[in-house]
Design an enzyme around this catalytic site. Structure first.
Site, PDB file in Angstrom:
ATOM      1  CE1 TYR A 444      19.737  19.637  35.904  1.00  0.00           C
ATOM      2  CE2 TYR A 444      20.419  17.473  35.167  1.00  0.00           C
ATOM      3  CZ  TYR A 444      19.849  18.275  36.126  1.00  0.00           C
ATOM      4  OH  TYR A 444      19.390  17.715  37.285  1.00  0.00           O
ATOM      5  CD  GLU A 445      16.030  19.528  32.557  1.00  0.00           C
ATOM      6  OE1 GLU A 445      15.334  19.941  31.611  1.00  0.00           O
ATOM      7  OE2 GLU A 445      16.206  18.325  32.794  1.00  0.00           O
ATOM      8  N   GLY A 446      18.314  23.739  30.036  1.00  0.00           N
ATOM      9  CA  GLY A 446      18.465  25.097  29.524  1.00  0.00           C
ATOM     10  C   GLY A 446      19.474  25.827  30.374  1.00  0.00           C
TER      11      GLY A 446
END
Length: 604
Positions: A444-446
């Site tokens: 997550y978060e890229g």
């Protein structure tokens, strides 16, 4: 189970001896603080983490967040309510917030240390607290006075929760394909939003009377792509004129995810405007939503590295204690089976695994604290050139914090489980949960692949490579300082060779990009990030080694001598065992290996 969550001695070394965090108090913004207040907040954080957050760690995983499809409501474990109240009473939602808004105005560098502590104790719980302060930070930076007055004190005070709403089912990480829409309401100061967001951490819960959602959406006349995204503040419940909570704002929880880990944190799918009356307020200027959101996204990426490092730090402490207590077999040189068994920490391979964990967790925290220190410098330094240098290096290191931080920390937890042998594979000990919790951080978060492409495709080349050159110059300074010292000259020589290797590899890949083969250039992104990250961590260890050697030469006390000698040995281990992978990776990257690109899809 161990009583130690993290190594407080190492935290204080990084803050006070490596980064000299007390120098930040020379800035007006931090002038009310001192070493005494920093120590106080560290001790308070550890006490709260140890006594309130950690005892709820397994319980929150076992019970999890629950969703009622009939009422479309989400409940969190009761233990989370206790944690939220304790954080609210202690002012932890506003740790770095301005005192004028009810915050404590601590440096981000100190907050990185307390975040390590809290996340080590219960990262699923800490995510709820971080969501509120993250939403508040956006409003404080880009909101008008109406939005600031309506939201900031209640978010920073822990009265309301907050989220970050980017991802949509059809778009994933491709934010240019966001389809949520916003239309200006007739006769109102708000917009009507319609759309769906998924994988929203802390997206719904019963901890607070309201939840504030920063939401990316498109206006009807917006240009295509990321340049046509705006940012809106959308409360779950509308706010009355007197500031109290009003009626539901047509924000519906469609469900929560059934996850591998972080089960105590509700990850929700949210539906906006099912009834055509979801009201949102534009934050800042239209079509500038993504640059605004990047403030929160970059902070979240660094925090992701902190979350992973925190779990790995706790797992290491567990493995260390277990290795000291678990009796099994005898030294390899002992041939008499009648002799007593020894603690497994006496065995060479276990010692190797423990030292690798120690090196990973200490190296990563040094990186993350340094990143926070750069952020504090950017915010407060009156020196424009110093601020710009801090911005450039922080931009360059952010994908390293997130991607290498989450990957290396996960590998460290795998080693911790291995130290336990068969017991590590059971849920009797908390390491299995730590591994499950940690697995999402490379995603997550890229995803880490996106972080690698950001590093090689954008950060390394930005400003004509000036940020990259600035970081290499900092590394060179440390090499020059370490080279004359007997204890560090060998490590300095190895880092100098690695520095040249990375510069040469970067130039080689740049030539591929200049030649127009962008696919081949970006195919190198992930191995490049791993190579680059090992250079950075080795540099930080060399920096720390110089400090440790100077402290030993100055006549440190017995306890400090043990710490400093351990620091020097940990640095040698990382540089001697991890840095060589950099050269192997550079060899591959400079060989123009492109099998993955040329591999026919029919061959899979």
């Amino acid at each position: 189970m161990t009583d130690t969550l993290v190594n407080l001695r190492d935290i204080r070394f990084v803050l006070y001896e490596m980064l000299n965090v007390e120098t930040l108090t020379a800035y007006d913004y931090f002038a009310d603080h001192s070493r005494e207040t920093f120590d106080t907040v560290l001790d308070a954080a550890y006490q709260l983490a140890r006594e309130v957050c950690w005892p709820a760690y397994a319980e929150m995983d076992r019970i999890g967040a629950t969703y009622d499809a009939g009422s479309k409501t989400t409940r969190v474990p009761e233990a989370m309510h206790k944690i939220w109240r304790a954080c609210k009473d202690g002012g932890w939602h506003g740790e770095t917030a301005p005192t004028a808004l009810g915050g404590q105005q601590f440096p981000a560098t100190v907050a990185a240390a307390t975040a390590l502590i809290f996340n080590a104790a219960n990262t699923a719980a800490n995510m709820y607290v971080g969501g509120a302060s993250g939403a508040a930070g956006l409003i404080n930076s880009f909101g008008n006075e109406m939005l600031k007055k309506a939201y900031l004190e209640k978010l920073y005070g822990g009265q309301w929760g907050g989220t970050m709403c980017l991802t949509e089912p059809q778009a994933g990480s491709s934010l240019s394909d966001v389809k949520t829409t916003a239309v200006k309401a007739t006769g109102g100061d708000y917009y009507l939003l319609t759309g769906t967001k998924c994988f929203i951490s802390s997206g719904d819960h019963d901890l607070t009377e309201n939840i504030v959602h920063p939401v990316l959406a498109r206006l009807p006349d917006a240009p295509l792509g990321v340049k046509g995204i705006s940012l809106f503040i959308v409360p779950k419940y509308r706010i009355n004129a007197d500031g109290s909570v009003g009626e539901l704002n047509d924000v519906t929880t469609a469900g929560i995810e059934h996850k591998l880990g972080l089960r105590g944190n509700a990850t929700a799918t949210l539906s906006f405007g099912d009834n055509g009356d979801c009201r949102g307020w534009l934050l800042g200027e239209a079509n500038r939503g993504l640059p605004y959101m990047f403030q929160l996204m970059n902070h979240a990426r660094i925090n992701t590295g902190l979350q992973a490092t925190s779990l790995a730090s706790n797992a290491y402490q567990h493995a260390l204690q277990y290795a000291r207590e678990r009796l099994q077999s005898r030294r390899i040189s002992e041939k008499n089976p009648a002799t007593p068994q020894v603690p497994i920490i006496k065995h060479a391979d276990v010692r190797r695994m423990l030292l690798e964990q120690k090196a990973i967790t200490e190296g990563l925290f040094a990186l993350l604290a340094y990143a926070a220190f750069l952020g504090d410098t950017e915010r407060c330094s009156p020196d424009g050139a110093k601020r710009m240098r801090a911005i450039d290096i922080l931009d360059l290191l952010t994908p390293v914090c997130k991607a290498y931080g989450s990957e290396a920390a996960y590998d460290s937890i795998v080693l911790a489980i291995q130290c336990y042998g068969g017991y590590g594979f059971s849920e009797e000990f908390p390491l299995a949960q730590m591994l499950r919790d940690c697995k999402v951080f490379p995603i997550y978060e890229g995803t880490n692949g996106i972080q690698a492409m950001d590093l090689l495709g954008r950060k390394v080349v930005m400003k004509g490579g000036e940020a990259f050159k600035a970081l290499l110059a900092e590394i060179s300074k440390t090499v020059d300082t370490a080279a004359p010292l007997d204890a560090t000259k060998d490590m300095a020589g190895k880092l100098a060779a690695a520095l040249t290797e990375v510069a040469d590899t970067t130039a080689h890949l740049g030539g591929i990009a200049m030649g127009g083969d962008i696919d081949a250039y970006m195919a190198a992104a992930t191995p490049y990030l791993r190579m680059f990250s090992r250079l950075v961590i080795s540099w930080l260890f060399l920096w720390q080694s110089v400090i440790a050697e100077q402290a030993l030469a100055a006549g440190a006390g017995e306890a400090d001598q043990r710490y400093y000698r351990g620091k020097l040995a940990t640095a040698r281990f990382y540089i001697n065992n991890e840095l060589p992978f950099l050269h192997a990776t550079a060899q591959v990257l400079q060989s123009d290996e492109r099998t993955a690109l040329d591999f026919d899809e029919a061959w899979f």
